[in-house]
Enzyme design. Structure first.
Site, PDB file in Angstrom:
ATOM      1  N   LYS A   1     -11.946 -58.722   5.748  1.00 52.67           N
ATOM      2  CA  LYS A   1     -10.531 -58.536   6.108  1.00 52.67           C
ATOM      3  C   LYS A   1     -10.423 -57.861   7.460  1.00 52.67           C
ATOM      4  CE  LYS A   1      -6.350 -55.952   4.706  1.00 52.67           C
ATOM      5  NZ  LYS A   1      -5.663 -55.207   3.616  1.00 52.67           N
TER       6      LYS A   1
ATOM      7  N   ASP B   1      -2.020 -52.251   9.765  1.00 53.22           N
ATOM      8  CA  ASP B   1      -1.196 -52.671   8.631  1.00 53.22           C
ATOM      9  C   ASP B   1      -0.002 -51.730   8.486  1.00 53.22           C
ATOM     10  OD1 ASP B   1      -0.139 -53.674   6.318  1.00 53.22           O
ATOM     11  OD2 ASP B   1      -1.786 -53.007   5.009  1.00 53.22           O
TER      12      ASP B   1
ATOM     13  N   LYS C   1       5.342 -49.512   5.085  1.00 54.07           N
ATOM     14  CA  LYS C   1       4.669 -48.397   4.411  1.00 54.07           C
ATOM     15  C   LYS C   1       5.348 -47.067   4.734  1.00 54.07           C
ATOM     16  CE  LYS C   1      -0.074 -50.190   4.385  1.00 54.07           C
ATOM     17  NZ  LYS C   1      -0.267 -50.203   2.923  1.00 54.07           N
TER      18      LYS C   1
ATOM     19  N   ASP D   1      -7.831 -50.915   8.749  1.00 51.26           N
ATOM     20  CA  ASP D   1      -7.656 -52.020   7.807  1.00 51.26           C
ATOM     21  C   ASP D   1      -8.474 -53.263   8.210  1.00 51.26           C
ATOM     22  OD1 ASP D   1      -6.556 -52.615   5.334  1.00 51.26           O
ATOM     23  OD2 ASP D   1      -4.727 -53.501   6.158  1.00 51.26           O
TER      24      ASP D   1
ATOM     25  N   GLU E   1      -0.874 -58.228   2.361  1.00 45.42           N
ATOM     26  CA  GLU E   1      -1.201 -59.224   3.384  1.00 45.42           C
ATOM     27  C   GLU E   1      -2.673 -59.579   3.416  1.00 45.42           C
ATOM     28  OE1 GLU E   1      -1.202 -56.077   3.890  1.00 45.42           O
ATOM     29  OE2 GLU E   1      -3.054 -55.787   5.026  1.00 45.42           O
TER      30      GLU E   1
ATOM     31  N   ARG F   1      -4.843 -60.234   1.064  1.00 47.45           N
ATOM     32  CA  ARG F   1      -5.229 -61.375   0.216  1.00 47.45           C
ATOM     33  C   ARG F   1      -4.777 -62.691   0.827  1.00 47.45           C
ATOM     34  NH1 ARG F   1      -2.007 -58.857  -4.766  1.00 47.45           N
ATOM     35  NH2 ARG F   1      -2.661 -56.986  -3.628  1.00 47.45           N
TER      36      ARG F   1
HETATM   37  N1  BES Z   1      -4.410 -52.131   3.484  1.00 48.72           N
HETATM   38  C1  BES Z   1      -3.734 -51.885   2.280  1.00 48.72           C
HETATM   39  C2  BES Z   1      -4.606 -51.214   1.219  1.00 48.72           C
HETATM   40  C3  BES Z   1      -5.053 -49.805   1.521  1.00 48.72           C
HETATM   41  C4  BES Z   1      -4.403 -48.741   0.940  1.00 48.72           C
HETATM   42  C5  BES Z   1      -6.161 -49.564   2.297  1.00 48.72           C
HETATM   43  C6  BES Z   1      -4.851 -47.446   1.182  1.00 48.72           C
HETATM   44  C7  BES Z   1      -6.599 -48.269   2.546  1.00 48.72           C
HETATM   45  C8  BES Z   1      -5.941 -47.219   1.989  1.00 48.72           C
HETATM   46  C9  BES Z   1      -3.231 -53.196   1.682  1.00 48.72           C
HETATM   47  O1  BES Z   1      -2.874 -54.176   2.597  1.00 48.72           O
HETATM   48  C10 BES Z   1      -2.005 -52.875   0.914  1.00 48.72           C
HETATM   49  O2  BES Z   1      -1.053 -52.481   1.511  1.00 48.72           O
HETATM   50  N2  BES Z   1      -2.056 -53.046  -0.398  1.00 48.72           N
HETATM   51  C11 BES Z   1      -0.954 -52.783  -1.242  1.00 48.72           C
HETATM   52  C12 BES Z   1      -0.828 -53.893  -2.247  1.00 48.72           C
HETATM   53  C13 BES Z   1       0.438 -53.843  -3.038  1.00 48.72           C
HETATM   54  C14 BES Z   1       1.626 -54.162  -2.153  1.00 48.72           C
HETATM   55  C15 BES Z   1       0.333 -54.856  -4.157  1.00 48.72           C
HETATM   56  C16 BES Z   1      -1.177 -51.451  -1.929  1.00 48.72           C
HETATM   57  O3  BES Z   1      -2.313 -51.158  -2.306  1.00 48.72           O
HETATM   58  O4  BES Z   1      -0.224 -50.707  -2.082  1.00 48.72           O
HETATM   59 ZN    ZN Z   2      -3.824 -54.077   4.423  1.00 42.87          ZN
HETATM   60 MN    MN Z   3      -0.881 -53.954   3.285  1.00 41.28          MN
END
Ligand code: BES
Ligand code: ZN
Ligand code: MN
Length: 511
Positions: free
Chosen positions: A273, A278, A285, A296, A357, A359
């Site tokens: 990835k 992000d 966020k 990320d 994003e 996935r």
């Molecule tokens: N890049 C994030 C995941 C992440 C979270 C990485 C904390 C490092 C530290 C990913 O793109 C994301 O935002 N995932 C979401 C998924 C949700 C919307 C289903 C998450 O984990 O909140």
């Molecule tokens: Zn992400």
């Molecule tokens: Mn994300």
């Protein structure tokens, strides 16, 4: 940005440690043991080691150190360090790696340059030599490259691995080979750490792809970078959908390692990835820890660095590395929650949350790895916050199928020092990804969030053996440890490279 190596190759030395040209010689010491195993340096240090053990100033706990000058004239090193390696009965490569890194970081702090690490002779010699070389090299990572004060720069450590005096020249030769392996693996881990640490205004998708070309050229890998036009030509609507919200154009980096005489028709496909930042997109966020989203692209950095290691280690198997690169931003052309996009394979996805994003871009990249002829897939991604709720900050989430492939990846990871633990991908969870209007929704709600993310990816693996490493909480260390500073960890680099090298032990191409 141009990447330059910060660490120096580790040398293996034999003969009496007393004769080593070094600023400090470090001995691994085990918990609950007397001065016995370190009697010889203790004599040279005037009994101060025995005194420190006797008073429990030094206990041998993993990550602790004790330093004392050497007064005996027949010892050339200026000082000796004891470095705690935990209990002898629990000693493994992880303990040696951590002890060596602790010793080198403690030496660097004091501005010593040449650090010798005496192997304790508990494990097979080559395992010890590899782990020690890894630890010494990992300690060379430096995060402060944007600091103006040149004096703040740490000294570059020269690492020496001292094999036991009784070793034969064959032993020393195999220890040397193992140490140079360890050096390659750890220097490439440091490369991934440096890339992940770059701020997102520097590390854009285009910058990453230029660095990838530089590294490929230096290492003899084939590189191809797909721009947005070619991505559109391949109908990569999931990846392009994420990229829409940013002024930075997306890229897909493809690196190929082709051995002269492959010993197998299998092709390992590595997918990482590469979200260079992000924000969450329109599903924005919280600001509090958003700056960490510069990391990320840690999975993409791990794949690039592992490809570099593979090019140096030269296994007899073809490997393809694929890194989809985008910036997830909430620009005026960004995807909206509820938008439906179609991936290269033809499946439609309802994007209920633009923060899921990773996935989406991985789906198109996994498909592309299959087009390149991959027979076995591994992806690495900072994919879900939920994985940290399940496994915490030390352990990577491992997913995939079939079990034989997943367990091989898990064993390889744990030997490589990247702790990983498998979570299930039962089909029962799949209904959480049901969409009312498209083939799939991109989120499955809060329960089992890491598992539904993995199941989403599985849809794009074409039934190939596939393993997914969710490194969301392991790519970045929130707290310093004696063997590892706060910051990027380089997780998964050694796992991926070791996996390619271990292809002879792979399970039969499983259904
Ligand atoms: N890049 C994030 C995941 C992440 C979270 C990485 C904390 C490092 C530290 C990913 O793109 C994301 O935002 N995932 C979401 C998924 C949700 C919307 C289903 C998450 O984990 O909140
Ligand atoms: Zn992400
Ligand atoms: Mn994300």
């Amino acid at each position: 940005m141009r990447y330059t190596e910060q660490s120096l190759p580790v040398a293996v030395v034999s003969g009496p440690v007393a004769g080593l040209e070094a600023d400090v010689v470090a001995f691994a010491a085990f918990e609950g043991e007397g001065v016995g195993p370190v009697a010889s340096p203790d004599a040279a240090a005037g009994g101060r080691i025995a005194a420190a053990i006797g008073s429990r100033e030094f206990t041998g706990k993993l990550g602790t150190t004790f330093v004392t000058p050497l007064s005996a004239s027949d010892w050339r090193p200026a000082r000796v360090m004891l470095v705690g390696a935990g209990k002898r009965s629990g000693c493994d490569m992880m303990a040696i790696r951590r002890a060596a890194a602790t010793a080198a970081l403690a030496a660097r702090e004091r501005r010593w340059r040449r650090v010798a690490f005496a192997l304790p002779a508990v494990l097979p010699l080559s395992d010890e030599a590899q782990a020690a070389a890894e630890g010494l090299t990992l300690a060379a990572h430096y995060a402060g490259i944007y600091k103006s004060d040149a004096d703040a720069r740490p000294t570059v450590i020269e690492g020496l691995v001292a094999v036991p005096e009784a070793s034969t020249s064959d032993d020393s030769a195999s220890a040397s080979r193992a140490a140079s392996r360890g050096y390659i693996l750890a220097a490439c881990s440091n490369l991934a750490r440096s890339l992940a640490n770059e701020p997102a205004n520097v590390m854009t998708p285009r910058a990453f792809s230029e660095i990838a070309i530089q590294i490929a050229t230096e290492s003899g890998l084939k590189a191809d970078v797909l721009d947005e036009e070619r991505l559109a030509g391949l109908n990569m609507g999931l990846m392009l959908g994420v990229a829409r919200g940013s002024a930075e154009p997306p890229r897909l980096v493809v690196l190929r390692y082709q051995p002269a005489r492959p010993a197998t028709t299998s092709v390992l496909g590595l997918v990482g990835k590469g979200v260079t930042f992000d924000t969450g997109g329109i599903s924005l966020k919280d600001p509090e820890r958003m700056h960490l989203m510069k990391t990320d692209m840690s999975g993409g950095a791990a794949v690039l660095a592992a490809m570099k290691a593979i090019a140096a280690l030269k296994p007899d198997i073809a490997v393809a590395g694929v890194v989809p690169l985008v910036e997830n931003m909430p620009g005026s052309r960004a995807m909206r929650p509820g938008d439906v996009v179609r991936g290269a394979e033809g499946k439609t996805v309802e994007v209920l949350d633009t923060d899921a994003e990773g996935r989406l871009i991985l789906a198109d990249a996994l498909w592309y790895a299959r087009q390149l002829g991959a027979t076995h897939l591994v992806d690495v991604a900072t994919l879900t916050g939920a994985v940290g709720i399940a496994l915490g900050r030390t352990t990577t989430g491992l997913f995939g199928s079939p079990d034989s492939w997943v367990s091989l990846v898990g064993r390889t990871a744990n030997r490589a020092g990247d702790r990983a633990w498998a979570l299930p991908v039962f089909e029962d969870y799949r209904e959480q990804l049901r969409s009312d209007i498209a083939d799939l929704a991109n989120v499955g709600g809060r329960p089992a969030g890491s598992i539904t993310a993995a199941l989403f990816l599985k849809e794009f693996t074409g039934g190939l053996p596939w393993a997914h490493l969710d490194i969301a909480w392991t790519a970045w260390a929130d707290e310093a440890q004696p063997w590892q500073p706060k910051g990027p960890t380089g997780v998964a680099v050694r796992t991926l490279a070791e996996l390619a090298c271990a292809f002879e032990a792979w399970p039969e191409r499983a259904a």
